[in-house]
Motif scaffolding. Structure first.
Motif, short mmCIF file in Angstrom:
data_model
loop_
_atom_site.label_atom_id
_atom_site.label_comp_id
_atom_site.label_asym_id
_atom_site.label_seq_id
_atom_site.Cartn_x
_atom_site.Cartn_y
_atom_site.Cartn_z
N TRP A 6 0.83 -1.20 0.00
CA TRP A 6 0.00 0.00 0.00
C TRP A 6 0.87 1.26 0.00
CZ3 TRP A 6 -5.23 -0.35 -0.51
CH2 TRP A 6 -5.80 -1.61 -0.31
N GLY A 7 0.60 2.14 -0.94
CA GLY A 7 1.31 3.41 -1.02
C GLY A 7 0.32 4.57 -1.04
N VAL A 82 9.80 4.63 -3.07
CA VAL A 82 8.94 5.32 -4.03
C VAL A 82 8.32 4.21 -4.86
CG1 VAL A 82 8.89 6.79 -6.08
CG2 VAL A 82 10.22 7.49 -4.08
N SER A 83 7.05 3.99 -4.69
CA SER A 83 6.40 2.86 -5.34
C SER A 83 6.42 2.97 -6.85
CB SER A 83 4.94 2.77 -4.88
OG SER A 83 4.23 3.96 -5.22
N LEU A 231 -6.29 4.20 -6.04
CA LEU A 231 -7.61 4.28 -5.42
C LEU A 231 -7.96 5.71 -5.06
CD1 LEU A 231 -7.88 1.39 -2.77
CD2 LEU A 231 -8.65 1.38 -5.14
N LYS A 232 -9.03 6.20 -5.62
CA LYS A 232 -9.64 7.44 -5.17
C LYS A 232 -11.10 7.42 -5.58
CE LYS A 232 -7.80 10.32 -9.02
NZ LYS A 232 -6.64 9.55 -9.54
N ILE A 293 -0.94 -0.84 -4.45
CA ILE A 293 -2.19 -0.10 -4.51
C ILE A 293 -1.91 1.25 -3.87
CG2 ILE A 293 -4.60 0.03 -3.79
CD1 ILE A 293 -4.73 -2.97 -3.69
N VAL A 294 -2.03 2.31 -4.67
CA VAL A 294 -1.70 3.66 -4.23
C VAL A 294 -2.98 4.44 -4.03
CG1 VAL A 294 -0.58 5.82 -4.87
CG2 VAL A 294 0.54 3.65 -5.37
N VAL A 295 -3.19 4.95 -2.82
CA VAL A 295 -4.36 5.75 -2.52
C VAL A 295 -4.06 7.20 -2.87
CG1 VAL A 295 -5.98 6.47 -0.72
CG2 VAL A 295 -5.02 4.16 -0.69
N GLU A 296 -5.06 7.88 -3.46
CA GLU A 296 -4.90 9.28 -3.84
C GLU A 296 -6.06 10.12 -3.29
OE1 GLU A 296 -3.26 10.38 -7.89
OE2 GLU A 296 -4.34 8.52 -8.33
#
Length: 333
Positions: A6-7, A82-83, A231-232, A293-296
């Motif tokens: 998770w990033g 840094v993903s 993800l946003k 999975i990067v949350v924004e």
């Protein structure tokens, strides 16, 4: 790499030129991301010189001494990597604030590939594994893509994907809600024309939702090509007619269009959002997806609060769904 990591995207802190240039600001952001439960951070390629200290490997080296210097700083802030880097070829790096090449220009392969390799090497040295790219311009600029145009894009991105794979970095095409690929079956046509071993997808839940594409259904039907997830949430739809508005990047995306939409994107926890994130987590759990999975929340007026709320939601809701389902299936989490 196996399983899900998770990033969090840095873009919600870096909202304006010269607004996020001091190390103390970076330290606050990185530590907030870390204490919110994330292990990586996603950066965006920008050509504003020293006003965007994470905009390129060159600017990182100017401020942190080297890429290794930044990785040490991240480690001190309890972040692993840094993903990923997000790179739009239309951004030019030869001249500050310059214009880059068009992916639909067959003569642009060498220049785009060279810049992609620059960022891929940086991602690899910073502990990540994905280069997220904008594969083509906006719908209003091209209309529905012709077979020749799809072929031009396929040759470009196959080459870029093959070359960056040498740095153990994978290529993920990002379809934004104004992209020419939203028209007709553009996404599937480009995927069919590209090599799966070199070209994958970056699935952005909100961008797809705004374009009228259900991200849960899209993931289930394209899971074998998804290499990266962002993800946003979103509340509003943009139909093809609105996406075809001249200069839609400025008029629609930045200014909100005729409806004067103040904010396109929100945290996954937003109650007015279009996306069922628990259903999305179950779809991920049912798949073989392995990666970041990067949350924004890239328009948040309170970035620290958004990161912490999102981190709580990931840890208490989404991550357990994936872990439970994959444990039942005997798959890596």
């Amino acid at each position: 790499m196996t399983g899900v990591r998770w990033g969090y995207a840095l873009n919600q802190w870096d909202t304006n030129i010269d607004a996020f240039v001091r190390k103390r600001d970076h330290e606050r952001a990185f530590k907030t991301i870390s204490i919110s439960g994330f292990s990586g951070v996603e950066l965006t390629a920008v050509s504003f010189g020293p006003w965007e200290p994470f905009g390129s490997p060159h600017e990182i080296a100017n401020l942190y001494g080297s890429l290794d210097g930044l990785r040490s700083f991240l480690s001190e802030c309890a972040l692993d990597a840094v993903s990923s880097y997000v790179y739009d070829p239309f951004v030019g790096f030869d001249v500050e604030m310059g214009r880059g090449p068009d992916p639909l220009d067959p003569g642009a392969v060498e220049q785009i590939t060279g810049t992609a390799l620059w960022f891929a090497e940086a991602v690899h040295r910073l502990g990540g594994d994905t280069l997220v790219v904008r594969p083509v311009g906006s719908a209003w600029q091209t209309g529905e893509l012709s077979d020749d145009q799809v072929g031009t894009l396929a040759r470009l991105w196959n080459e870029v994907g093959r070359r960056i794979a040498e740095h153990d970095v994978r290529l993920a095409l990002h379809v934004d809600f104004l992209s020419a690929l939203r028209l007709g079956d553009g996404i599937d046509r480009l995927l069919a024309a590209t090599a799966p071993e070199f070209v994958g997808l970056a699935l952005d839940t909100a961008e797809l939702a705004v374009a009228g594409i259900d991200p849960v259904e899209f993931f289930r039907s394209h899971a074998d090509r998804v290499r990266h997830i962002q993800l946003k949430n979103a509340r509003e739809l943009v139909d093809d007619a609105e996406a075809l508005t001249p200069h839609a990047e400025q008029f629609v995306r930045t200014e909100g269009g005729a409806r004067r939409i103040e904010r396109w994107f929100f945290e996954p926890t937003d109650e007015g959002g279009l996306i069922d994130f628990e259903a999305f987590a179950r779809a991920v759990a049912d798949s073989d997806y392995s990666g970041w999975i990067v949350v924004e929340s890239d328009q948040s007026p309170r970035p620290a609060e958004s990161a912490m709320v999102s981190g709580w939601y990931v840890q208490k809701v989404l991550e357990p769904i994936i872990a439970r389902s994959r444990h039942a299936l005997g798959a890596p989490r």
